[in-house]
Design a protein around this motif. Structure first.
Motif, PDB file in Angstrom:
ATOM      1  N   VAL A   1      78.595  88.889  21.941  1.00 46.73           N
ATOM      2  CA  VAL A   1      79.718  88.399  21.143  1.00 46.73           C
ATOM      3  C   VAL A   1      79.546  88.906  19.717  1.00 46.73           C
ATOM      4  CG1 VAL A   1      81.105  86.385  20.526  1.00 46.73           C
ATOM      5  CG2 VAL A   1      79.620  86.297  22.545  1.00 46.73           C
ATOM      6  N   THR A   2      80.470  89.726  19.237  1.00 41.93           N
ATOM      7  CA  THR A   2      80.423  90.188  17.852  1.00 41.93           C
ATOM      8  C   THR A   2      81.301  89.276  16.991  1.00 41.93           C
ATOM      9  OG1 THR A   2      82.184  91.752  18.353  1.00 41.93           O
ATOM     10  CG2 THR A   2      79.945  92.611  18.412  1.00 41.93           C
ATOM     11  N   GLY A   3      81.162  89.395  15.678  1.00 46.46           N
ATOM     12  CA  GLY A   3      81.901  88.503  14.772  1.00 46.46           C
ATOM     13  C   GLY A   3      81.476  87.059  14.957  1.00 46.46           C
ATOM     14  N   ALA A   4      80.240  86.866  15.389  1.00 48.66           N
ATOM     15  CA  ALA A   4      79.735  85.512  15.686  1.00 48.66           C
ATOM     16  C   ALA A   4      78.511  85.235  14.820  1.00 48.66           C
ATOM     17  CB  ALA A   4      79.376  85.411  17.170  1.00 48.66           C
ATOM     18  N   ARG A   5      78.745  84.826  13.582  1.00 50.23           N
ATOM     19  CA  ARG A   5      77.633  84.544  12.663  1.00 50.23           C
ATOM     20  C   ARG A   5      77.097  83.141  12.916  1.00 50.23           C
ATOM     21  NH1 ARG A   5      76.198  87.194   8.252  1.00 50.23           N
ATOM     22  NH2 ARG A   5      78.188  88.287   8.212  1.00 50.23           N
ATOM     23  N   VAL A   6      75.825  83.061  13.249  1.00 45.23           N
ATOM     24  CA  VAL A   6      75.219  81.758  13.524  1.00 45.23           C
ATOM     25  C   VAL A   6      75.099  80.987  12.213  1.00 45.23           C
ATOM     26  CG1 VAL A   6      73.096  80.627  14.290  1.00 45.23           C
ATOM     27  CG2 VAL A   6      74.004  82.596  15.555  1.00 45.23           C
ATOM     28  N   ALA A   7      75.613  79.767  12.197  1.00 44.64           N
ATOM     29  CA  ALA A   7      75.638  78.965  10.964  1.00 44.64           C
ATOM     30  C   ALA A   7      74.709  77.763  11.033  1.00 44.64           C
ATOM     31  CB  ALA A   7      77.068  78.504  10.683  1.00 44.64           C
ATOM     32  N   SER A   8      74.419  77.285  12.247  1.00 46.78           N
ATOM     33  CA  SER A   8      73.460  76.179  12.353  1.00 46.78           C
ATOM     34  C   SER A   8      72.738  76.260  13.696  1.00 46.78           C
ATOM     35  CB  SER A   8      74.170  74.828  12.211  1.00 46.78           C
ATOM     36  OG  SER A   8      74.966  74.592  13.341  1.00 46.78           O
ATOM     37  N   ILE A   9      71.505  75.761  13.691  1.00 45.00           N
ATOM     38  CA  ILE A   9      70.692  75.799  14.913  1.00 45.00           C
ATOM     39  C   ILE A   9      70.046  74.430  15.094  1.00 45.00           C
ATOM     40  CG2 ILE A   9      68.777  76.931  16.112  1.00 45.00           C
ATOM     41  CD1 ILE A   9      69.220  79.382  14.314  1.00 45.00           C
ATOM     42  N   GLY A  10      70.314  73.807  16.228  1.00 41.32           N
ATOM     43  CA  GLY A  10      69.723  72.513  16.539  1.00 41.32           C
ATOM     44  C   GLY A  10      68.600  72.673  17.539  1.00 41.32           C
ATOM     45  N   PRO A  11      67.931  71.553  17.874  1.00 41.22           N
ATOM     46  CA  PRO A  11      66.768  71.617  18.757  1.00 41.22           C
ATOM     47  C   PRO A  11      67.113  72.183  20.138  1.00 41.22           C
ATOM     48  CG  PRO A  11      67.189  69.355  17.981  1.00 41.22           C
ATOM     49  CD  PRO A  11      68.279  70.205  17.439  1.00 41.22           C
ATOM     50  N   ARG A  12      66.113  72.872  20.707  1.00 44.72           N
ATOM     51  CA  ARG A  12      66.089  73.382  22.117  1.00 44.72           C
ATOM     52  C   ARG A  12      67.361  74.069  22.569  1.00 44.72           C
ATOM     53  NH1 ARG A  12      61.753  70.783  24.767  1.00 44.72           N
ATOM     54  NH2 ARG A  12      60.223  70.646  23.120  1.00 44.72           N
ATOM     55  N   TRP A  13      67.816  75.048  22.314  1.00 43.58           N
ATOM     56  CA  TRP A  13      68.283  75.604  21.069  1.00 43.58           C
ATOM     57  C   TRP A  13      69.781  75.591  21.108  1.00 43.58           C
ATOM     58  CZ3 TRP A  13      64.839  75.630  17.426  1.00 43.58           C
ATOM     59  CH2 TRP A  13      63.483  75.688  17.778  1.00 43.58           C
ATOM     60  N   GLN A  14      70.349  74.690  20.341  1.00 43.67           N
ATOM     61  CA  GLN A  14      71.812  74.592  20.266  1.00 43.67           C
ATOM     62  C   GLN A  14      72.265  75.311  19.006  1.00 43.67           C
ATOM     63  OE1 GLN A  14      72.329  70.381  20.047  1.00 43.67           O
ATOM     64  NE2 GLN A  14      70.998  70.101  21.807  1.00 43.67           N
ATOM     65  N   VAL A  15      73.082  76.307  19.229  1.00 43.46           N
ATOM     66  CA  VAL A  15      73.474  77.194  18.138  1.00 43.46           C
ATOM     67  C   VAL A  15      74.976  77.096  17.925  1.00 43.46           C
ATOM     68  CG1 VAL A  15      73.803  79.666  17.697  1.00 43.46           C
ATOM     69  CG2 VAL A  15      71.570  78.828  18.410  1.00 43.46           C
ATOM     70  N   ARG A  16      75.389  77.058  16.651  1.00 42.89           N
ATOM     71  CA  ARG A  16      76.819  76.977  16.345  1.00 42.89           C
ATOM     72  C   ARG A  16      77.178  78.103  15.388  1.00 42.89           C
ATOM     73  NH1 ARG A  16      80.608  72.843  17.077  1.00 42.89           N
ATOM     74  NH2 ARG A  16      82.062  72.699  15.345  1.00 42.89           N
ATOM     75  N   THR A  17      78.262  78.788  15.667  1.00 41.64           N
ATOM     76  CA  THR A  17      78.669  79.895  14.790  1.00 41.64           C
ATOM     77  C   THR A  17      79.585  79.374  13.681  1.00 41.64           C
ATOM     78  OG1 THR A  17      80.641  80.404  16.073  1.00 41.64           O
ATOM     79  CG2 THR A  17      78.604  81.522  16.722  1.00 41.64           C
ATOM     80  N   GLU A  18      79.839  80.239  12.686  1.00 44.74           N
ATOM     81  CA  GLU A  18      80.748  79.876  11.587  1.00 44.74           C
ATOM     82  C   GLU A  18      82.122  79.497  12.123  1.00 44.74           C
ATOM     83  OE1 GLU A  18      79.070  82.356   7.741  1.00 44.74           O
ATOM     84  OE2 GLU A  18      80.846  83.082   8.776  1.00 44.74           O
ATOM     85  N   ALA A  19      82.513  80.120  13.242  1.00 44.97           N
ATOM     86  CA  ALA A  19      83.829  79.840  13.824  1.00 44.97           C
ATOM     87  C   ALA A  19      83.830  78.531  14.621  1.00 44.97           C
ATOM     88  CB  ALA A  19      84.254  80.996  14.728  1.00 44.97           C
ATOM     89  N   GLY A  20      82.669  77.883  14.721  1.00 45.14           N
ATOM     90  CA  GLY A  20      82.604  76.583  15.393  1.00 45.14           C
ATOM     91  C   GLY A  20      82.358  76.660  16.888  1.00 45.14           C
ATOM     92  N   VAL A  21      81.950  77.848  17.390  1.00 50.82           N
ATOM     93  CA  VAL A  21      81.663  77.969  18.822  1.00 50.82           C
ATOM     94  C   VAL A  21      80.190  77.622  19.063  1.00 50.82           C
ATOM     95  CG1 VAL A  21      81.774  79.500  20.828  1.00 50.82           C
ATOM     96  CG2 VAL A  21      83.376  79.824  18.924  1.00 50.82           C
ATOM     97  N   SER A  22      79.915  76.892  20.149  1.00 48.25           N
ATOM     98  CA  SER A  22      78.544  76.441  20.420  1.00 48.25           C
ATOM     99  C   SER A  22      77.940  77.160  21.618  1.00 48.25           C
ATOM    100  CB  SER A  22      78.532  74.939  20.700  1.00 48.25           C
ATOM    101  OG  SER A  22      78.985  74.252  19.570  1.00 48.25           O
ATOM    102  N   TYR A  23      76.643  77.417  21.507  1.00 45.60           N
ATOM    103  CA  TYR A  23      75.880  78.076  22.568  1.00 45.60           C
ATOM    104  C   TYR A  23      74.554  77.332  22.717  1.00 45.60           C
ATOM    105  CZ  TYR A  23      79.115  81.883  21.461  1.00 45.60           C
ATOM    106  OH  TYR A  23      80.242  82.630  21.233  1.00 45.60           O
ATOM    107  N   GLU A  24      73.977  77.429  23.896  1.00 48.03           N
ATOM    108  CA  GLU A  24      72.697  76.743  24.110  1.00 48.03           C
ATOM    109  C   GLU A  24      71.840  77.505  25.115  1.00 48.03           C
ATOM    110  OE1 GLU A  24      73.172  72.568  24.912  1.00 48.03           O
ATOM    111  OE2 GLU A  24      71.095  72.408  25.592  1.00 48.03           O
ATOM    112  N   ALA A  25      70.546  77.565  24.840  1.00 47.10           N
ATOM    113  CA  ALA A  25      69.590  78.191  25.770  1.00 47.10           C
ATOM    114  C   ALA A  25      68.195  77.665  25.478  1.00 47.10           C
ATOM    115  CB  ALA A  25      69.615  79.711  25.609  1.00 47.10           C
ATOM    116  N   PRO A  26      67.320  77.656  26.488  1.00 49.98           N
ATOM    117  CA  PRO A  26      65.948  77.184  26.251  1.00 49.98           C
ATOM    118  C   PRO A  26      65.107  78.173  25.454  1.00 49.98           C
ATOM    119  CG  PRO A  26      66.250  77.851  28.543  1.00 49.98           C
ATOM    120  CD  PRO A  26      67.595  77.922  27.908  1.00 49.98           C
TER     121      PRO A  26
END
Ligand SMILES: Cc1cc2nc3c(=O)[nH]c(=O)nc-3n(C[C@H](O)[C@H](O)[C@H](O)COP(=O)(O)OP(=O)(O)OC[C@H]3O[C@@H](n4cnc5c(N)ncnc54)[C@H](O)[C@@H]3O)c2cc1C
Length: 374
Positions: free
Chosen positions: A167-192
């Motif tokens: 996914v391009t144009g997807a700047r990670v803006a926050s990272i939560g535990p085990r690993w929940q990642v949110r981009t500037e656009a507000g899309v969330s991803y998760e992986a161990p």
């Protein structure tokens, strides 16, 4: 809705893409790149050359190991390199460094020959042989001119063929535990497993994730382009570098490019060349050659990001389960990428450390655990 994967990779440069291609064999890969184009930062701004005149022993071993991949690419990759001589030159003060580099290159690759003024001129007639300029040189006939685009695209194809997603144009803006990642656009991803391949931004990504940074240093490097002398075909000239970091130049699409081998500390950014370093590059070309540098036909700069010992870092963070460092590729991220990808695959999947000429303890981030970090 949160998209899930087995491996979440931050960074769409050569580090992230090569890691993604290796890990795609073992699970679903999701790679996030902040910019609209892959390779927009360092990986798209290199000099595209592989040689032994850079880095210490570990980097040279990784470079040597990676040569086979470039010369005989696996299925799905186009041509990744062509053999192009590398000539190393020295003035009086650089002679000890030249002798040491010749010894190292001969050991790692062979195909090395000392050249005098006459035979050097067959490779590059523009060298200025004089007591204050070139007094000695050797040629490594088997330097490699790399094709970074083909390399990146080959890795992309591997990731996608295995069902992975980029996914391009997807700047990670926050990272939560085990690993929940949110981009500037507000899309969330998760992986161990989260692979931090964010280049100059890798320490910032770690901080975002609550992981102790490594104290990486981004250093800006400048390249200028200029016209070849009139009626001179420079296409077969070699890559020419001083035995210590001072100047390199080489042909590029019928013109010449040169770098003052500068290293200026910078913040992670879209690096731009400055007037001073462009002028230094032009001056050093005239110092060691008979070339004249007229107008700059093109110019660029990029960041080379180093760990304290200037060896690339790959491995799980000692202080955060599932957080994998892949950073500090410095000025050799392309020429060492195949070896580093093998290391990533082994360390992430827990298989035996590959025989790449470097040891696990030289590469893993816990080598910095006892030293203070900034
Ligand atoms: C002038 C110059 C000449 C060079 N010459 C050579 C050479 O001849 N041979 C060689 O082997 N190497 C060379 N290098 C070094 C090589 O280019 C680097 O080592 C390599 O490109 C580093 O790759 P990377 O993937 O770590 O970094 P990058 O290519 O910078 O990729 C990191 C990516 O992470 C992304 N990112 C950062 N933060 C986030 C976020 N929050 N969310 C999502 N994405 C994010 C960035 O946008 C970036 O695209 C040179 C470098 C320069 C600058």
């Amino acid at each position: 809705m949160t998209k899930t994967a087995d491996f979440l990779i931050i960074g769409g440069g050569v580090a992230g893409l090569s890691a993604g291609a290796a890990l795609a064999k073992h699970g679903r890969v999701l790679l996030l790149e902040a910019e609209d184009a892959l390779g927009f930062h360092s990986s798209g701004r290199s000099a595209t050359f592989s040689h032994f005149g850079i880095g210490g022993e570990t980097v040279r071993a990784l470079t040597a190991h990676s040569r086979a991949f470039f010369l005989d690419p696996p299925d799905g990759f186009g041509a990744l390199a062509r053999i192009m001589p590398a000539m190393f030159i020295a003035n009086e003060a650089m002679l000890p460094a030249l002798a040491e580099l010749e010894r190292i290159t001969r050991t790692l690759s062979g195909a090395v020959e000392r050249v005098d003024e006459t035979s050097a001129a067959r490779f590059c007639p523009a060298l200025r042989w004089a007591p204050d300029a070139v007094v000695s040189a050797f040629v490594h006939r088997e330097g490699l001119r790399l094709e970074p685009n083909a390399l990146l695209q080959g890795y992309v194809r591997r990731i996608k063929a295995a069902g992975g997603e980029i996914v391009t144009g997807a700047r990670v803006a926050s990272i939560g535990p085990r690993w929940q990642v949110r981009t500037e656009a507000g899309v969330s991803y998760e992986a161990p497993v989260l692979v931090n391949a964010a280049g100059a931004w890798a320490d910032r990504v770690a901080t975002m994730a609550g992981v102790r940074p490594l104290g990486l240093t981004p250093l800006r490097r400048t390249i200028i382009g200029f016209d070849a002398p009139p009626a001179t075909d420079v296409r077969d000239w070699p890559f020419v570098k001083t035995a210590v970091d001072h100047l390199y130049f080489m042909p590029d699409a019928g013109r010449l490019i040169a770098s003052p081998v500068d290293e200026n500390r910078d913040d992670p950014c879209d690096a731009q060349p400055d007037e001073y370093n462009m002028a230094v590059a032009a001056h050093r070309v005239t110092e060691f050659t008979t070339l004249e540098v007229g107008r700059f036909t093109h110019k660029w700069a990029g960041l080379r990001t180093f760990a304290a010992d200037r060896v690339p870092v790959a491995g799980f963070a000692p202080d955060a389960q599932g957080f994998f460092w892949l950073a500090g590729q410095g000025g050799y991220g392309l020429q060492t990428a195949p070896a580093m990808a093998e290391i990533v695959e082994a360390l992430v999947t827990g298989s035996a450390f590959p025989d790449v000429g470097a040891t696990r303890s030289q590469i893993e981030p816990n080598r910095f655990s006892s030293s203070p970090r900034t």
